[in-house]
Design a protein around this motif. Structure first.
Motif, PDB file in Angstrom:
ATOM      1  N   ALA A   1       5.777   3.290   1.181  1.00 19.96           N
ATOM      2  CA  ALA A   1       6.040   3.516  -0.244  1.00 19.96           C
ATOM      3  C   ALA A   1       4.826   3.106  -1.087  1.00 19.96           C
ATOM      4  O   ALA A   1       4.443   3.820  -2.028  1.00 19.96           O
ATOM      5  N   PHE A   2       4.218   1.966  -0.765  1.00 22.42           N
ATOM      6  CA  PHE A   2       3.035   1.518  -1.498  1.00 22.42           C
ATOM      7  C   PHE A   2       1.918   2.558  -1.391  1.00 22.42           C
ATOM      8  O   PHE A   2       1.288   2.918  -2.393  1.00 22.42           O
ATOM      9  N   HIS A   3       1.650   3.033  -0.184  1.00 23.33           N
ATOM     10  CA  HIS A   3       0.575   4.001  -0.004  1.00 23.33           C
ATOM     11  C   HIS A   3       0.867   5.304  -0.749  1.00 23.33           C
ATOM     12  O   HIS A   3      -0.061   5.904  -1.305  1.00 23.33           O
ATOM     13  N   ARG A   4       2.092   5.725  -0.785  1.00 27.85           N
ATOM     14  CA  ARG A   4       2.442   6.910  -1.588  1.00 27.85           C
ATOM     15  C   ARG A   4       2.103   6.663  -3.056  1.00 27.85           C
ATOM     16  O   ARG A   4       1.515   7.522  -3.722  1.00 27.85           O
ATOM     17  N   ARG A   5       2.479   5.489  -3.565  1.00 27.30           N
ATOM     18  CA  ARG A   5       2.181   5.160  -4.974  1.00 27.30           C
ATOM     19  C   ARG A   5       0.671   5.109  -5.230  1.00 27.30           C
ATOM     20  O   ARG A   5       0.222   5.389  -6.337  1.00 27.30           O
TER      21      ARG A   5
END
Length: 152
Positions: free
Chosen positions: A122-126
């Protein structure tokens, strides 16, 4: 909610390994030190970062410019003190690493994580990374890892 001061970032030094080794398993909540041997700081400290706050290290990023894939950089490991999470430490580390990569004429940053690490995904998507489906056998039989790619 009290906002923590922005961390001060500096280049890592090989001597930072002991401080990282002392906290990494606690920060991750499981034994993970084996995934970060000392050699990464011995050989890639100039492209790795330490975030420091008033009480010491709040985060680190271990990354390097690929010696084999022209134009690519790789983030091997990132850790943030649980007490400093959601305060922008990881984002600040990544943005500084992107700047380092651009300064070395890199235009793609890559990373990987375990399939079960949905927080990292999720962090990398953001952060603007493309997140793959799990890649079976990525690190040999019985392993499935998720890859991240971001053009910078």
């Amino acid at each position: 909610m009290t906002r923590l001061p922005a961390p001060v970032l500096r280049a890592a030094d090989p001597s930072d390994y002991d401080a990282i080794a002392a906290v990494i398993d606690d920060w991750w909540g499981r034994p993970i030190l084996g995934s970060l041997p000392r050699l990464f700081l011995d050989h890639f400290h100039r492209t790795s970062l330490i975030a420091e706050g008033p009480s010491g290290m709040t985060g680190f990023l271990i990354g390097f410019m690929s010696p084999s894939a022209a134009g690519e950089a790789y983030i091997h490991f990132v850790g943030v003190d649980p007490g400093a999470r959601a305060g922008g430490v990881a984002r600040t580390l990544y943005e500084r690493f992107f700047d380092l990569a651009r300064g070395h004429d890199r235009h793609v940053v890559k990373a990987i994580t375990a399939q079960v690490n949905t927080t990292s995904q999720a962090f990398h998507r953001r952060m603007g990374f493309t997140v793959s489906e799990p890649v079976p056998g990525y690190n040999g039989p019985g392993t499935s890892l998720v890859t991240f790619t971001r053009t910078i």
